[in-house]
Design an enzyme around this catalytic site. Structure first.
Site, PDB file in Angstrom:
ATOM      1  N   GLU A 181       0.887  -1.191  -0.077  1.00 29.35           N
ATOM      2  CA  GLU A 181      -0.066  -0.078  -0.030  1.00 29.35           C
ATOM      3  C   GLU A 181       0.787   1.193   0.074  1.00 29.35           C
ATOM      4  O   GLU A 181       0.652   1.995   0.767  1.00 29.35           O
ATOM      5  CB  GLU A 181      -1.023  -0.005   1.127  1.00 29.35           C
ATOM      6  CG  GLU A 181      -1.913  -1.031   1.023  1.00 29.35           C
ATOM      7  CD  GLU A 181      -3.018  -1.317   2.253  1.00 29.35           C
ATOM      8  OE1 GLU A 181      -2.738  -0.461   3.312  1.00 29.35           O
ATOM      9  OE2 GLU A 181      -3.974  -2.110   2.123  1.00 29.35           O
ATOM     10  N   ASN A 222       2.196  -4.884  -3.481  1.00 28.56           N
ATOM     11  CA  ASN A 222       0.909  -5.428  -3.025  1.00 28.56           C
ATOM     12  C   ASN A 222      -0.152  -4.109  -2.559  1.00 28.56           C
ATOM     13  O   ASN A 222       0.428  -3.205  -1.837  1.00 28.56           O
ATOM     14  CB  ASN A 222       1.066  -6.085  -1.915  1.00 28.56           C
ATOM     15  CG  ASN A 222      -0.177  -7.071  -1.776  1.00 28.56           C
ATOM     16  OD1 ASN A 222      -0.974  -7.682  -2.646  1.00 28.56           O
ATOM     17  ND2 ASN A 222      -0.633  -6.804  -0.508  1.00 28.56           N
ATOM     18  N   HIS A 258     -10.031  -6.243  -2.517  1.00 27.13           N
ATOM     19  CA  HIS A 258     -10.779  -6.069  -1.430  1.00 27.13           C
ATOM     20  C   HIS A 258     -11.935  -5.436  -2.119  1.00 27.13           C
ATOM     21  O   HIS A 258     -12.072  -4.059  -2.541  1.00 27.13           O
ATOM     22  CB  HIS A 258     -10.534  -5.372  -0.366  1.00 27.13           C
ATOM     23  CG  HIS A 258      -9.357  -6.072   0.580  1.00 27.13           C
ATOM     24  ND1 HIS A 258      -9.849  -6.968   1.280  1.00 27.13           N
ATOM     25  CD2 HIS A 258      -8.133  -5.613   0.621  1.00 27.13           C
ATOM     26  CE1 HIS A 258      -8.831  -7.389   1.793  1.00 27.13           C
ATOM     27  NE2 HIS A 258      -7.518  -6.482   1.566  1.00 27.13           N
ATOM     28  N   GLU A 287      -5.843 -10.781  -1.490  1.00 29.28           N
ATOM     29  CA  GLU A 287      -6.523 -10.660  -0.352  1.00 29.28           C
ATOM     30  C   GLU A 287      -8.155 -10.472  -0.609  1.00 29.28           C
ATOM     31  O   GLU A 287      -8.791  -9.548  -0.318  1.00 29.28           O
ATOM     32  CB  GLU A 287      -6.085  -9.496   0.170  1.00 29.28           C
ATOM     33  CG  GLU A 287      -4.685  -9.196   0.769  1.00 29.28           C
ATOM     34  CD  GLU A 287      -4.347  -8.160   1.631  1.00 29.28           C
ATOM     35  OE1 GLU A 287      -5.048  -7.147   2.357  1.00 29.28           O
ATOM     36  OE2 GLU A 287      -3.040  -7.932   1.644  1.00 29.28           O
ATOM     37  N   ASP A 289     -11.927 -10.463  -1.103  1.00 32.75           N
ATOM     38  CA  ASP A 289     -12.988 -10.633  -0.300  1.00 32.75           C
ATOM     39  C   ASP A 289     -14.129  -9.500  -0.932  1.00 32.75           C
ATOM     40  O   ASP A 289     -13.507  -8.832  -1.605  1.00 32.75           O
ATOM     41  CB  ASP A 289     -12.959 -10.463   1.302  1.00 32.75           C
ATOM     42  CG  ASP A 289     -12.491  -9.018   1.811  1.00 32.75           C
ATOM     43  OD1 ASP A 289     -12.121  -8.074   0.801  1.00 32.75           O
ATOM     44  OD2 ASP A 289     -11.989  -9.248   2.802  1.00 32.75           O
TER      45      ASP A 289
END
Ligand code: XIL
Length: 375
Positions: A181, A222, A258, A287, A289
Site C-alpha cells: 500500500e 501489493n 477487497h 486478499e 473478499d
C-alpha cells in the site's frame, strides 16, 4: 464511488487492530528465541487431473495455488476452522502475525512464536506460505511509528528487520509482500514514515535487502484498488517498470481484491494483470473478499459470486498469475465488520461454514480451468 482509502482511515481501524492483538496476547506464549523452523523444499502442486475434486486446492489447475489469510486465534481455538484451512487451501498468508507490531513489538526484541506456528502448520499440510508484510504504514509498533528517527537510523532499522525476518524463513516463504500500500488512490507515493524519513529509495532498498536475505523468495508489490486500470495501478506499472529497468529484484504485483458489491467490479482486471505480465512480472490476487451492505440478500450474494469470479478469471487468463488468495474464507472470522461499518458477509462460506454462491462459483471455475488443461 466512495473511496476505500477514506473508509479505511476511520478510527475503527485501531480498534480492530487492538482486538486482534488482544487475541494474540491471550495465545500461549512461546519464547522468542526458539530455533527457526527447518528449511525444506517448497511443497509441490498436488493437482490430480483424474480426481473428483470437491475442495478448492484440488480443483485448481496445475500451477495455481489457492490461498487464505489465516487468523491464528481461530486456528488455535476452532477445530472446524483448522480442518478447513488444511483441506481447502494450498497456500496460506499470515493475516496479522508477520506484521511489524507482532514480529518486533519492542526495538530489537523479536517474537516469532505465532509466525512460526503458521509456517509449521503450512509445512504439515503441504502448503506454501505468502509472507505479509515487510514495509507498511499500518500495524507498526509505537516505538517505530513515533520514534522520530534520523534517515540513517530508520534505514538501518528497516534493513535489520528485513534481514532478520526474511532470513529466518529463508527457503520457506514462497512470495513476500515486500511493499504494501505504498501509493494513494491518486497514484502519489503515500506519506508514511518510510517516505518522510528515508525518501523514495526505501522501496528499492527494501526489495534489495529482502532478496539478499532469501534469493529464492518471489518479491511483490501489493495494494488495494488496483484491480482495474486506473491512476493507482498506472503508478504501480510505472514503478515496476522503472525498478526492473534498474535491476531491482521485484518479481510480482499483488492485487489485493477487497471489493464491495455496491461499487461494482472493474471490467478490465484481465487487461490490467496482463500488462504487468507483459513487463515480465508475476501477478497474484492476494486478499480477495467481496463485502455486502448488511443484511445481505440473495441477489447480493449472487453479485458477490461475480466479484470473486472477476478476480479469479482474470488471474486464470494471465500468464504467471499463480496465486489466488482470499482474505479469510468464512464469515465467522472476517475483518470486514470491524472495518466497514454496516458491511459484512464478505467471504466464501457463511458463519456456519456453509458454502455461499461465491464458493460454488470459485470451485466450478477452478474445475473448468483444470479440465481445459491450463498450463
Ligand atoms: C487486516 C486484518 O485482516 C485485520 O485483522 C487487521 O486488524 C487489520 O489488517 N490490507 C492488508 C491487510 O494488506 O494486512 C489488512 O489486514 C487488510 C487490508
Amino acid at each position: 464511488m466512495r473511496s476505500l482509502l477514506s473508509i479505511r482511515t476511520r478510527g475503527v481501524r485501531r480498534a480492530g487492530a487492538a482486538l486482534v492483538l488482544g487475541a494474540l496476547l491471550l495465545a500461549p506464549a512461546t519464547p522468542a528465541a526458539v530455533a527457526a523452523p527447518a528449511a525444506a523444499p517448497l511443497p509441490a502442486d498436488r493437482h490430480q487431473p483424474e480426481g473428483d475434486p470437491d475442495v478448492l486446492r484440488d480443483a485448481a489447475p496445475r500451477g495455481l495455488f489457492v490461498g487464505t489469510a489465516v487468523d491464528m486465534a481461530a486456528l488455535a481455538n476452532d477445530p472446524v476452522y483448522r480442518e478447513r484451512v488444511g483441506a481447502e487451501f494450498s497456500s496460506v498468508t499470515a493475516e496479522n502475525v508477520m506484521k511489524w507490531e507482532t514480529l518486533q513489538p519492542e526495538r530489537g526484541r523479536y517474537d516469532f512464536a505465532a509466525a512460526d506456528e503458521l509456517v509449521e502448520f503450512a509445512r504439515a499440510n503441504g502448503q506454501r506460505v505468502r509472507g505479509h508484510t515487510l514495509v507498511w504504514h499500518n500495524q507498526n509498533p509505537a516505538w517505530l511509528a513515533e520514534g522520530d528517527f534520523s534517515r540513517q537510523e530508520l534505514r538501518a532499522i528497516l534493513r535489520e528487520h528485513i534481514h532478520t525476518v526474511v532470513g529466518r524463513y529463508r527457503g520457506q516463504i514462497w512470495q513476500w509482500d515486500v511493499a504494501n500500500e505504498i501509493f494513494d488512490d491518486e497514484g502519489n507515493l503515500r506519506q508514511n514514515i518510510w517516505l518522510e524519513t528515508i525518501g523514495p529509495d526505501y522501496i528499492a532498498d527494501a526489495f534489495r535487502w529482502a532478496h539478499q536475505a532469501d534469493p529464492r523468495a518471489q518479491l511483490f508489490l501489493n495494494d488495494y484498488n488496483i484491480e482495474g486500470v486506473n491512476a493507482k495501478s498506472d503508478a504501480y506499472y510505472e514503478l515496476a517498470r522503472q525498478l526492473r529497468r534498474e535491476g531491482v529484484p521485484v518479481h510480482g504485483v499483488g492485487v489485493q481484491g477487497h471489493l464491495g458489491v455496491q461499487y461494482g467490479f472493474a471490467p478490465d482486471t484481465t487487461a490490467n494483470l496482463q500488462r504487468f505480465a507483459a513487463l515480465g512480472l508475476r501477478t497474484a490476487v492476494t486478499e480477495a473478499d467481496v463485502r455486502i451492505p448488511m443484511p445481505a440478500d440473495t441477489v447480493e450474494l449472487q453479485a458477490q459470486a461475480q466479484g470473486y469470479s472477476s478476480l479469479l478469471t482474470a488471474c486464470l487468463r494471465t500468464p504467471r498469475c499463480d496465486s489466488f488468495t482470499v482474505w479469510g474464507f468464512t464469515d465467522r472470522y472476517s475483518w470486514v465488520p470491524d472495518w466497514f461499518e454496516g458491511e459484512g458477509a464478505a467471504n466464501l462460506l457463511d458463519e456456519d461454514y456453509n458454502p455461499k454462491p461465491a464458493y460454488r462459483e470459485v470451485l466450478e471455475t477452478l474445475a473448468l480451468a483444470s479440465g481445459r488443461g491450463r498450463d
